[in-house]
Design a protein around this motif. Structure first.
Motif, mmCIF file in Angstrom:
data_model
loop_
_atom_site.group_PDB
_atom_site.id
_atom_site.type_symbol
_atom_site.label_atom_id
_atom_site.label_comp_id
_atom_site.label_asym_id
_atom_site.label_seq_id
_atom_site.Cartn_x
_atom_site.Cartn_y
_atom_site.Cartn_z
ATOM 1 N N ARG A 1 0.917 -1.091 0.142
ATOM 2 C CA ARG A 1 -0.020 0.046 -0.178
ATOM 3 C C ARG A 1 0.780 1.372 -0.053
ATOM 4 N NH1 ARG A 1 -4.314 0.257 4.604
ATOM 5 N NH2 ARG A 1 -5.077 -1.484 3.660
ATOM 6 N N SER A 2 0.375 2.145 -0.955
ATOM 7 C CA SER A 2 1.400 3.435 -0.915
ATOM 8 C C SER A 2 0.729 4.369 -0.252
ATOM 9 C CB SER A 2 1.406 3.951 -2.511
ATOM 10 O OG SER A 2 0.285 3.998 -3.263
ATOM 11 N N GLY A 3 1.434 5.729 0.114
ATOM 12 C CA GLY A 3 0.935 6.812 0.637
ATOM 13 C C GLY A 3 1.599 6.914 2.023
ATOM 14 N N ASP A 4 1.424 8.216 2.683
ATOM 15 C CA ASP A 4 1.870 8.550 3.901
ATOM 16 C C ASP A 4 0.679 8.364 4.998
ATOM 17 O OD1 ASP A 4 2.679 10.018 5.958
ATOM 18 O OD2 ASP A 4 3.646 11.626 4.978
ATOM 19 N N LEU A 5 1.174 7.544 5.992
ATOM 20 C CA LEU A 5 0.134 6.903 7.004
ATOM 21 C C LEU A 5 0.352 8.070 8.273
ATOM 22 C CD1 LEU A 5 -0.047 3.367 6.590
ATOM 23 C CD2 LEU A 5 -1.438 4.946 5.524
ATOM 24 N N LEU A 6 1.244 8.997 8.149
ATOM 25 C CA LEU A 6 1.888 9.213 9.701
ATOM 26 C C LEU A 6 0.967 10.221 10.410
ATOM 27 C CD1 LEU A 6 5.496 9.666 9.062
ATOM 28 C CD2 LEU A 6 4.437 7.765 10.132
ATOM 29 N N ASP A 7 -0.105 10.867 9.506
ATOM 30 C CA ASP A 7 -1.206 11.717 10.373
ATOM 31 C C ASP A 7 -2.329 10.898 10.728
ATOM 32 O OD1 ASP A 7 0.313 14.085 9.956
ATOM 33 O OD2 ASP A 7 -0.419 14.346 7.630
ATOM 34 N N ASP A 8 -2.244 9.734 10.593
ATOM 35 C CA ASP A 8 -3.630 8.910 10.825
ATOM 36 C C ASP A 8 -3.453 8.446 12.593
ATOM 37 O OD1 ASP A 8 -4.398 8.771 8.625
ATOM 38 O OD2 ASP A 8 -3.470 6.880 7.905
ATOM 39 N N ASP A 9 -4.127 7.498 13.029
ATOM 40 C CA ASP A 9 -4.068 7.221 14.357
ATOM 41 C C ASP A 9 -3.451 6.014 14.602
ATOM 42 O OD1 ASP A 9 -5.883 5.035 13.543
ATOM 43 O OD2 ASP A 9 -7.603 5.938 14.662
ATOM 44 N N GLY A 10 -3.043 5.187 13.625
ATOM 45 C CA GLY A 10 -2.079 4.006 13.820
ATOM 46 C C GLY A 10 -2.793 3.013 14.340
ATOM 47 N N THR A 11 -3.882 2.795 14.166
ATOM 48 C CA THR A 11 -4.713 1.692 14.646
ATOM 49 C C THR A 11 -5.428 0.712 13.681
ATOM 50 O OG1 THR A 11 -6.732 2.937 14.940
ATOM 51 C CG2 THR A 11 -5.417 2.694 16.884
ATOM 52 N N GLN A 12 -4.666 0.800 12.514
ATOM 53 C CA GLN A 12 -5.280 -0.152 11.361
ATOM 54 C C GLN A 12 -4.634 -1.618 11.380
ATOM 55 O OE1 GLN A 12 -2.879 2.372 10.847
ATOM 56 N NE2 GLN A 12 -3.230 3.873 9.398
#
Length: 219
Positions: free
Chosen positions: A132-143
């Motif tokens: 999976r591509s993309g920047d996740l660092l602004d998410d809550d990290g609970t994926q």
């Protein structure tokens, strides 16, 4: 994806070629790696006529090797769980999680070449990993139930973004494990050591053939 597959299939065995080889500290996993990632990068940029992202995925970084070793030696950490590999690079840690019995593995990276590398490396190891591509660092990290991240603290700017993300993930109930050889950005008041390994170094521009690498988790 097609471009990387052409590189893999290209004849020749010079410094600027990719080879499918066992990972030094994790021989259970084979990766398509560059004999010399800097030389490969220079040739690809010359061919493209433009700047390309550094090919972090073309080397087996020490933090990822330690983390992959830890998962394979402790399959209870991943068995039956959903795993997210942050800044996956080659996909080494994600592949180790899949080999350990994870029910779902997602490998994330912002570099399109890394996303392609994850796909071809997972195929070479006969495991299923979702790239999976993309920047996740602004998410809550609970994926996922387990979040793994190898070599994500290699400079201050990135560490300042990654560490809050890891904290949010841990506070949300996600188990977090980080592999890092301590490049000077480890916050020892935030992370604690779970395990330590002497890892052969394969990345470019490293003086020592072995590095002491920690596997850490949020306190």
């Amino acid at each position: 994806m097609a471009e990387l597959e052409r590189e893999i299939d290209a004849p020749g065995d010079g410094l600027d070629r990719l080879r499918l080889v066992p990972t030094p500290f994790v021989p259970e996993v084979r990766l398509h790696l560059a004999e010399d990632a800097i030389v490969w990068w220079a040739r690809m940029e010359a061919a493209a006529g433009r700047a390309l992202p550094p090919p972090f995925w073309a080397s087996a970084w020490a933090g990822g090797q330690a983390l992959a070793r830890h998962l394979l030696d402790h399959p209870d950490l991943v068995a039956g769980r959903r795993v997210l590999d942050l800044a996956a690079g080659s996909g080494l840690v994600a592949i180790a999680a899949a080999l350990g019995g994870a029910t779902q593995v997602v490998a994330n990276d912002v570099d399109p070449y890394a996303v392609a590398a994850v796909t071809v490396n997972a195929r070479a190891n006969r495991v299923r990993v979702q790239a999976r591509s993309g920047d996740l660092l602004d998410d809550d990290g609970t994926q996922a139930e387990l979040l793994v991240a190898g070599d994500v603290l290699y400079d201050r700017e990135l560490a300042d973004r990654v560490l809050p993300y890891l904290r949010r993930a841990a506070q949300g109930g996600t188990q977090v494990l980080v592999g890092d050889p301590d490049r000077g950005h480890l916050p020892w008041d935030v992370l604690e050591v779970v395990a330590s390994y002497p890892v052969p170094t394969t990345e470019p521009s490293v003086d020592s053939p072995v590095r002491r690498v920690q596997v850490l988790r949020p306190r």
